[in-house]
Motif scaffolding. Structure first.
Motif, PDB file in Angstrom:
ATOM      1  N   THR A 176      72.052   6.649   7.619  1.00 34.22           N
ATOM      2  CA  THR A 176      73.085   5.614   7.608  1.00 34.22           C
ATOM      3  C   THR A 176      72.633   4.382   6.822  1.00 34.22           C
ATOM      4  OG1 THR A 176      72.298   4.894   9.802  1.00 34.22           O
ATOM      5  CG2 THR A 176      74.213   6.341   9.726  1.00 34.22           C
ATOM      6  N   TRP A 177      71.330   4.085   6.856  1.00 31.05           N
ATOM      7  CA  TRP A 177      70.832   2.983   6.023  1.00 31.05           C
ATOM      8  C   TRP A 177      71.034   3.311   4.548  1.00 31.05           C
ATOM      9  CZ3 TRP A 177      66.871   3.490   2.419  1.00 31.05           C
ATOM     10  CH2 TRP A 177      66.520   2.311   1.760  1.00 31.05           C
ATOM     11  N   TYR A 178      70.721   4.544   4.155  1.00 25.07           N
ATOM     12  CA  TYR A 178      70.833   4.946   2.752  1.00 25.07           C
ATOM     13  C   TYR A 178      72.266   4.795   2.248  1.00 25.07           C
ATOM     14  CZ  TYR A 178      70.585   7.756  -1.482  1.00 25.07           C
ATOM     15  OH  TYR A 178      70.658   8.182  -2.787  1.00 25.07           O
ATOM     16  N   TYR A 179      73.229   5.129   3.090  1.00 24.47           N
ATOM     17  CA  TYR A 179      74.632   5.052   2.675  1.00 24.47           C
ATOM     18  C   TYR A 179      75.275   3.704   3.013  1.00 24.47           C
ATOM     19  CZ  TYR A 179      74.536   9.972   1.465  1.00 24.47           C
ATOM     20  OH  TYR A 179      74.245  11.172   0.874  1.00 24.47           O
ATOM     21  N   GLY A 180      74.461   2.771   3.542  1.00 30.89           N
ATOM     22  CA  GLY A 180      74.969   1.426   3.801  1.00 30.89           C
ATOM     23  C   GLY A 180      75.921   1.337   4.963  1.00 30.89           C
ATOM     24  N   LEU A 181      75.817   2.260   5.915  1.00 33.62           N
ATOM     25  CA  LEU A 181      76.710   2.256   7.069  1.00 33.62           C
ATOM     26  C   LEU A 181      76.017   1.604   8.270  1.00 33.62           C
ATOM     27  CD1 LEU A 181      78.194   5.858   6.883  1.00 33.62           C
ATOM     28  CD2 LEU A 181      79.386   3.715   6.390  1.00 33.62           C
ATOM     29  N   PRO A 182      76.599   0.565   8.848  1.00 32.77           N
ATOM     30  CA  PRO A 182      75.986  -0.083  10.005  1.00 32.77           C
ATOM     31  C   PRO A 182      76.216   0.711  11.284  1.00 32.77           C
ATOM     32  CG  PRO A 182      78.007  -1.214   9.402  1.00 32.77           C
ATOM     33  CD  PRO A 182      77.818  -0.136   8.388  1.00 32.77           C
ATOM     34  N   SER A 183      75.394   1.730  11.501  1.00 35.57           N
ATOM     35  CA  SER A 183      75.500   2.541  12.714  1.00 35.57           C
ATOM     36  C   SER A 183      74.614   1.939  13.802  1.00 35.57           C
ATOM     37  CB  SER A 183      75.084   3.985  12.423  1.00 35.57           C
ATOM     38  OG  SER A 183      73.708   4.044  12.156  1.00 35.57           O
ATOM     39  N   SER A 184      74.592   2.596  14.944  1.00 34.72           N
ATOM     40  CA  SER A 184      73.852   2.068  16.085  1.00 34.72           C
ATOM     41  C   SER A 184      72.498   2.744  16.260  1.00 34.72           C
ATOM     42  CB  SER A 184      74.674   2.247  17.366  1.00 34.72           C
ATOM     43  OG  SER A 184      73.885   1.972  18.494  1.00 34.72           O
ATOM     44  N   SER A 185      71.412   1.992  16.100  1.00 36.65           N
ATOM     45  CA  SER A 185      70.075   2.506  16.395  1.00 36.65           C
ATOM     46  C   SER A 185      69.952   2.835  17.878  1.00 36.65           C
ATOM     47  CB  SER A 185      69.016   1.465  16.015  1.00 36.65           C
ATOM     48  OG  SER A 185      69.063   1.172  14.642  1.00 36.65           O
ATOM     49  N   SER A 186      70.604   2.036  18.707  1.00 34.29           N
ATOM     50  CA  SER A 186      70.533   2.235  20.153  1.00 34.29           C
ATOM     51  C   SER A 186      71.113   3.574  20.553  1.00 34.29           C
ATOM     52  CB  SER A 186      71.318   1.128  20.866  1.00 34.29           C
ATOM     53  OG  SER A 186      70.891  -0.130  20.418  1.00 34.29           O
ATOM     54  N   HIS A 187      72.301   3.866  20.073  1.00 38.98           N
ATOM     55  CA  HIS A 187      72.942   5.106  20.465  1.00 38.98           C
ATOM     56  C   HIS A 187      72.319   6.314  19.771  1.00 38.98           C
ATOM     57  CE1 HIS A 187      76.484   2.395  21.713  1.00 38.98           C
ATOM     58  NE2 HIS A 187      75.709   2.658  22.748  1.00 38.98           N
ATOM     59  N   ALA A 188      71.684   6.084  18.609  1.00 36.74           N
ATOM     60  CA  ALA A 188      70.918   7.166  17.984  1.00 36.74           C
ATOM     61  C   ALA A 188      69.753   7.563  18.897  1.00 36.74           C
ATOM     62  CB  ALA A 188      70.395   6.735  16.613  1.00 36.74           C
ATOM     63  N   LEU A 189      69.122   6.583  19.512  1.00 34.67           N
ATOM     64  CA  LEU A 189      68.015   6.865  20.423  1.00 34.67           C
ATOM     65  C   LEU A 189      68.509   7.557  21.691  1.00 34.67           C
ATOM     66  CD1 LEU A 189      64.979   6.542  20.818  1.00 34.67           C
ATOM     67  CD2 LEU A 189      65.424   4.328  21.899  1.00 34.67           C
ATOM     68  N   ILE A 190      69.640   7.103  22.215  1.00 32.73           N
ATOM     69  CA  ILE A 190      70.229   7.746  23.393  1.00 32.73           C
ATOM     70  C   ILE A 190      70.587   9.196  23.064  1.00 32.73           C
ATOM     71  CG2 ILE A 190      72.164   7.723  25.010  1.00 32.73           C
ATOM     72  CD1 ILE A 190      70.210   5.403  25.410  1.00 32.73           C
ATOM     73  N   GLY A 191      71.203   9.403  21.903  1.00 25.90           N
ATOM     74  CA  GLY A 191      71.540  10.758  21.476  1.00 25.90           C
ATOM     75  C   GLY A 191      70.307  11.627  21.319  1.00 25.90           C
ATOM     76  N   GLY A 192      69.249  11.049  20.743  1.00 25.49           N
ATOM     77  CA  GLY A 192      68.000  11.787  20.582  1.00 25.49           C
ATOM     78  C   GLY A 192      67.414  12.224  21.920  1.00 25.49           C
ATOM     79  N   LEU A 193      67.418  11.337  22.894  1.00 29.28           N
ATOM     80  CA  LEU A 193      66.921  11.681  24.228  1.00 29.28           C
ATOM     81  C   LEU A 193      67.724  12.822  24.845  1.00 29.28           C
ATOM     82  CD1 LEU A 193      66.209   8.242  25.963  1.00 29.28           C
ATOM     83  CD2 LEU A 193      64.549  10.062  25.559  1.00 29.28           C
ATOM     84  N   CYS A 194      69.044  12.718  24.735  1.00 28.46           N
ATOM     85  CA  CYS A 194      69.905  13.747  25.334  1.00 28.46           C
ATOM     86  C   CYS A 194      69.704  15.097  24.653  1.00 28.46           C
ATOM     87  CB  CYS A 194      71.372  13.318  25.230  1.00 28.46           C
ATOM     88  SG  CYS A 194      71.787  11.884  26.240  1.00 28.46           S
ATOM     89  N   GLY A 195      69.638  15.091  23.318  1.00 28.26           N
ATOM     90  CA  GLY A 195      69.467  16.344  22.588  1.00 28.26           C
ATOM     91  C   GLY A 195      68.154  17.026  22.908  1.00 28.26           C
ATOM     92  N   ALA A 196      67.073  16.246  22.958  1.00 19.46           N
ATOM     93  CA  ALA A 196      65.758  16.822  23.251  1.00 19.46           C
ATOM     94  C   ALA A 196      65.694  17.344  24.681  1.00 19.46           C
ATOM     95  CB  ALA A 196      64.674  15.770  23.021  1.00 19.46           C
ATOM     96  N   ALA A 197      66.239  16.577  25.631  1.00 20.17           N
ATOM     97  CA  ALA A 197      66.215  17.001  27.031  1.00 20.17           C
ATOM     98  C   ALA A 197      67.066  18.250  27.242  1.00 20.17           C
ATOM     99  CB  ALA A 197      66.714  15.867  27.927  1.00 20.17           C
ATOM    100  N   PHE A 198      68.230  18.286  26.606  1.00 20.90           N
ATOM    101  CA  PHE A 198      69.099  19.452  26.718  1.00 20.90           C
ATOM    102  C   PHE A 198      68.432  20.693  26.136  1.00 20.90           C
ATOM    103  CE2 PHE A 198      72.325  22.281  24.933  1.00 20.90           C
ATOM    104  CZ  PHE A 198      73.129  22.513  26.043  1.00 20.90           C
ATOM    105  N   SER A 199      67.761  20.513  24.999  1.00 20.07           N
ATOM    106  CA  SER A 199      67.087  21.645  24.360  1.00 20.07           C
ATOM    107  C   SER A 199      65.973  22.191  25.252  1.00 20.07           C
ATOM    108  CB  SER A 199      66.514  21.207  23.007  1.00 20.07           C
ATOM    109  OG  SER A 199      65.952  22.289  22.306  1.00 20.07           O
ATOM    110  N   LYS A 200      65.336  21.315  26.012  1.00 21.56           N
ATOM    111  CA  LYS A 200      64.237  21.768  26.866  1.00 21.56           C
ATOM    112  C   LYS A 200      64.725  22.422  28.155  1.00 21.56           C
ATOM    113  CE  LYS A 200      60.148  20.400  29.452  1.00 21.56           C
ATOM    114  NZ  LYS A 200      59.196  19.334  29.820  1.00 21.56           N
ATOM    115  N   ALA A 201      65.680  21.779  28.832  1.00 18.57           N
ATOM    116  CA  ALA A 201      65.982  22.237  30.195  1.00 18.57           C
ATOM    117  C   ALA A 201      67.463  22.265  30.541  1.00 18.57           C
ATOM    118  CB  ALA A 201      65.234  21.358  31.200  1.00 18.57           C
ATOM    119  N   GLY A 202      68.348  22.131  29.560  1.00 17.70           N
ATOM    120  CA  GLY A 202      69.769  22.268  29.836  1.00 17.70           C
ATOM    121  C   GLY A 202      70.444  20.979  30.266  1.00 17.70           C
ATOM    122  N   ILE A 203      71.740  21.104  30.546  1.00 14.67           N
ATOM    123  CA  ILE A 203      72.570  19.932  30.815  1.00 14.67           C
ATOM    124  C   ILE A 203      72.209  19.232  32.125  1.00 14.67           C
ATOM    125  CG2 ILE A 203      74.419  21.131  32.063  1.00 14.67           C
ATOM    126  CD1 ILE A 203      76.392  19.418  30.363  1.00 14.67           C
TER     127      ILE A 203
END
Length: 332
Positions: free
Chosen positions: A97-124
Motif C-alpha cells: 500500500t505504501w508503494y501504491y500511495g494508498l493510506p491503509s491501516s498498519s493497525s488492522h494489517a497487524l490484526i489481520g496477520g495475527l488472525c491469519g497465522a492463528a487460524f492457520s495453526k489451530a483453526g477458527i
C-alpha cells in the motif's frame, strides 16, 4: 520451531522493524495536513510528529497493548512461528500500500496477520471474537467519529470567524495548527505503538520470558515508541499528497479542525483500549472538513479507493500470514 534466545531476539527485531515501518507508513497521516497547508516544511513536520509520537507513552496507559496481546487471539496457541507469520502478513501489506500511495491501516494489517497465522495453526476457535468485534466496529466508527467531530469543529469555527478577513483567519490558524498537529501525533503514538508492544509481550509471555502474569515491561514500551518515532522521521512521502491534497484542498483552518477531530477520536479509542486505525480516523476528519464547504469539495473517487484499501487490509494480511505460517511449518 525452536524457541532459542537468538530466535526470540530476531523476532523482536522484526516486530520493531514493523513498528518502524508503521511510523514510516503513517507519518503521512500525522503531517499531511500541516504540510499541505504549508504551516511547516516537510522535514520540520516529521521531526515535530516524531517527537510527539515518542513521548505519547507518558500520557496514555497500555490498554491497547493489552487488547492486542490478550484479546485478539488465544495467547495459549502463540509461538514464535505465529508471531513471525503475523508480522510478515502485516509488513507485506504495508509495503504494497505504501508503494501504491494508498493510506491503509498498519493497525488492522497487524490484526489481520495475527488472525491469519492463528487460524492457520489451530483453526477458527483460536480467535477471540469479543476483541475482534470491538476492533471491527472501530473500522467503521473511527472515521465516522473523526468526520463528525471535524465537521462540527469546522462549522463552529466558520460561524465564529465569519466576519474576519481571510488573512487574519489564516494567521491565527497557522499557529493553532502547530498545537493540533501535536495532539494528533500524540494520539497516533499513543494508539499505534501499543499494538507492537502487545505483539512483543505476548511472544515473550508465550515462551515463558515474562513470568506467570502478562504485562508490558518498560523496555518494550520505550523500544516501540522509539522505533515508531524514528520511522516517522523518515516519512511516507508517497501518501502525503493523497491525504493532504487529493481528498480535498486544505487551508490552515481546515487542517486545524481535521487534526483536532482526529486527535479527540484517537484519545477516546486509546482510553477505551480499542486499536483503531489512525489512517481511517484522519481520512474521515479530512472528509468532514471538506464537506462543510460543499459536498463537491471532497474528491469522493479518491476517498472510495482508500475505502477499498481498508476493506482488503485484514483479509489480505491474514491470507499472507496464513501462508507464511504454513511455509514455516513445512520448512522447520
Amino acid at each position: 520451531m525452536a524457541t532459542s534466545g537468538a530466535l526470540i531476539a530476531c523476532i523482536v527485531a522484526v516486530a520493531l522493524a514493523f513498528d518502524f515501518l508503521n511510523g514510516f507508513h503513517d507519518a503521512a497521516n500525522s503531517i499531511a495536513t500541516i504540510v499541505s497547508t504549508r504551516v511547516l516544511r516537510p522535514h520540520h513536520a516529521v521531526a515535530w510528529a516524531a517527537f510527539f509520537n515518542f513521548v505519547a507513552f507518558l500520557f496514555f496507559g497500555l490498554k491497547v497493548a493489552n487488547t492486542v496481546g490478550k484479546d485478539i487471539i488465544n495467547p495459549a496457541i502463540v509461538d514464535p512461528a505465529v508471531i513471525l507469520a503475523a508480522l510478515t502478513g502485516a509488513i507485506f501489506w504495508n509495503v504494497i500500500t505504501w508503494y501504491y500511495g494508498l493510506p491503509s491501516s498498519s493497525s488492522h494489517a497487524l490484526i489481520g496477520g495475527l488472525c491469519g497465522a492463528a487460524f492457520s495453526k489451530a483453526g477458527i476457535g483460536t480467535l477471540k471474537f469479543d476483541g475482534l468485534t470491538k476492533t471491527s466496529i472501530s473500522i467503521v466508527a473511527s472515521p465516522l467519529i473523526g468526520l463528525v467531530l471535524a465537521f462540527i469543529l469546522m462549522t463552529i469555527v466558520s460561524m465564529l470567524f465569519f466576519r474576519s478577513t481571510p488573512r487574519k483567519v489564516d494567521r491565527w490558524f497557522r499557529r493553532l495548527q502547530l498545537a493540533s498537529a501535536s495532539l494528533y501525533s500524540l494520539g497516533h503514538g499513543g494508539n499505534d505503538a501499543q499494538k507492537t508492544m502487545g505483539i512483543i509481550a505476548v511472544l515473550l509471555f508465550s515462551t515463558g520470558r515474562l513470568g506467570p502474569q502478562f504485562h508490558i515491561p518498560l523496555w518494550i514500551v520505550l523500544s516501540c515508541q522509539a522505533a515508531m518515532g524514528v520511522g516517522t522521521l523518515f516519512g511516507g512521502w508517497r501518501i502525503v499528497k493523497t491525504m493532504g491534497q487529493r481528498i480535498t484542498r486544505l487551508k490552515p483552518v481546515g487542517g486545524f479542525c481535521a487534526e483536532t477531530g482526529g486527535a479527540l477520536t484517537l484519545f477516546l479509542a486509546t482510553a477505551l483500549g480499542i486499536p483503531v486505525s489512525t489512517t481511517h480516523t484522519i481520512t474521515g476528519a479530512i472528509v468532514g472538513v471538506g464537506a462543510v464547504r460543499h459536498a463537491s469539495a471532497v474528491r469522493w473517487g479518491v476517498a472510495a479507493n482508500i475505502v477499498w484499501a481498508w476493506i482488503f487490509t485484514i483479509p489480505a494480511s491474514a491470507f499472507v500470514a496464513a501462508v507464511s505460517y504454513w511455509v514455516s511449518v513445512q520448512l522447520f
